[in-house]
Design an enzyme around this catalytic site. Structure first.
Site, mmCIF file in Angstrom:
data_model
loop_
_atom_site.group_PDB
_atom_site.id
_atom_site.type_symbol
_atom_site.label_atom_id
_atom_site.label_comp_id
_atom_site.label_asym_id
_atom_site.label_seq_id
_atom_site.Cartn_x
_atom_site.Cartn_y
_atom_site.Cartn_z
ATOM 1 N N ASP A 50 -15.154 -20.237 47.400
ATOM 2 C CA ASP A 50 -16.512 -20.220 47.390
ATOM 3 C C ASP A 50 -16.911 -19.623 47.629
ATOM 4 O OD1 ASP A 50 -15.417 -22.338 46.250
ATOM 5 O OD2 ASP A 50 -14.556 -24.192 47.608
ATOM 6 N N ASP A 70 -11.527 -26.036 39.838
ATOM 7 C CA ASP A 70 -13.447 -25.578 40.721
ATOM 8 C C ASP A 70 -13.173 -24.621 40.465
ATOM 9 O OD1 ASP A 70 -10.919 -27.985 41.844
ATOM 10 O OD2 ASP A 70 -12.751 -28.718 43.460
#
Length: 421
Positions: free
Chosen positions: A113, A177
């Protein structure tokens, strides 16, 4: 001929009125966001911790203790969005201060991320200030994310294997994601000219469609476990959703947004097709009020199941991106319907007398099975502002002008044809 012409004229006027009266009040929504975040920012000015979630009945957000969370870029991103929407330098000053505390994350190779973290802070900063010193941070972050790329599987590793996520020895876990972190790689290519960043991102996008989308078109799998040595798919399952064969709402939202962004960078029509396919499933399976339950397949008719306003906000922004890419009016209308629902008292963070939290949205779900739901979520607020920004860019009246002008030209042609006969 005259009665028919008159009838066409009145039909045009009525259609015009119907379209024009159904616009989301974007200016009131922005005023509300400024009020809420004005109070929040004042309370956080001397606090280097990061907000993530907040109980709407509390007066303060919960805070993480340091900058190690995957969510630390979103508050900075929210500040940058407020600066762009208001041109008030107070928000820029707060954003610059906050992002300096996460500058070191550009070197983070332990977390996929890094794209979220850097692009919602330094990425926005580069776009809004033109300060080219931020470019090196983005390129370094792309180098860090590149260390998680497995050329055999053709994907970026999302999670490191652990008992908590079902990862076994030899697994390479990819979550839906991760489509959102590819923006970092495409941007790094555009800044540096190094095509390897984009090539990795394109491969990951293709593999995500191949293995995360269900064959029957019924949503997506959240997690795909590859054999890291052969590239073969070992299993597919759901970590944050209702069941392994269900579609977790925010996972699907990330996919819609991720492919819309990938198309923006590549102009590859396949990626636009994938984005539209995912968007169609999302919209077609929404409840009547346009805000999804946390999972599209959870038994909400039998027992209480929470909504996820963050999934709705992410998708609203993605739909506006699709509208910008395709000029298909349905995407503008769908995004508008979602935004209208989110701005209603049912989902606003000031929608009940018991709510005290300085946030934009309530009723977010982080992880239902872990008991983290019915909360404000920082990325829900940021993507709501993202959607407001793009809505204002396309113009709250742009949809109406486009539709009405098209309708007007059609009736003008009919009118002229009648008098030619």
């Amino acid at each position: 001929m005259k009665p028919l012409s008159l009838l066409l004229f009145f039909f045009f006027v009525i259609a015009n009125s119907i379209v024009l009266c159904n616009s989301f009040d974007v200016h009131e929504a922005l005023s509300y966001a400024i009020r809420q975040y004005g109070l929040l920012a004042h309370n956080l000015e001397d606090d280097d911790r990061f907000i993530y979630t907040g109980n709407p009945t509390n007066s303060e957000w919960d805070k993480s203790t340091d900058s190690s969370s995957w969510t630390v870029g979103f508050y900075t991103g929210t500040l940058w969005k407020l600066y762009k929407l208001t041109n008030d330098k107070y928000w820029m000053e707060q954003a610059l201060h906050k992002q300096e505390t996460i500058r070191h994350r550009q070197f983070d190779e332990s977390n996929h991320d890094v794209g979220f973290i850097i692009m919602s802070s330094f990425g926005y900063a580069l776009t809004l200030t033109g300060d080219r010193s931020f470019e090196e941070v983005i390129i370094q972050a792309a180098d860090s994310l590149a260390t998680r790329y497995n050329s055999v599987c053709g994907v970026f590793r999302s999670w490191n294997n652990g008992e908590w996520n079902g990862g076994a020895d030899g697994d390479l876990l990819v979550i839906a994601d991760n489509m959102m972190n590819l923006d970092l790689m495409f941007t790094a290519t555009e800044l540096s000219g190094n095509q390897s960043y984009a090539q990795m991102a394109i491969s990951h996008s293709e593999k995500t469609f191949e293995n995360h989308f269900r064959e029957n078109g019924q949503g997506v799998f959240h997690v795909v476990a590859y054999n890291e040595n052969t590239g073969a798919v070992r299993r597919k399952y759901n970590y944050q959703g209702y069941a392994d064969d269900s579609t977790w709402a925010r996972g699907l939202a990330w996919v819609v947004h991720g492919y819309a962004t990938t198309y923006d960078h590549t102009k590859n029509p396949s990626f636009l097709e994938y984005a539209e396919k995912a968007a169609e499933y999302f919209v077609d399976n929404l409840p009547a009020d346009w805000v999804p339950y946390y999972d599209f397949d959870c038994p909400y008719t039998d027992m209480y199941q929470p909504r996820d306003t963050s999934a709705a906000a992410i998708t609203a922004h993605a739909l506006l991106k699709l509208y910008r890419s395709t000029n298909k009016i349905k995407y503008f209308q769908q995004a508008e319907s979602i935004l209208e629902a989110l701005f209603s008292p049912s989902y606003r963070a000031d929608g009940r007398s018991s709510y005290k939290l300085p946030a934009i949205l309530a009723n977010g779900t982080v992880h239902f099975n872990a008991g983290n739901f019915d909360t404000a979520i920082i990325y829900g607020d940021m993507y709501f502002l993202e959607a407001i920004d793009l809505y204002m860019y396309t113009g709250s009246g742009y949809k109406n002008v486009l539709f009405v002008n098209t309708l007007g030209l059609t009736f003008l042609q009919l009118f002229m044809n009648l008098f030619r006969k």
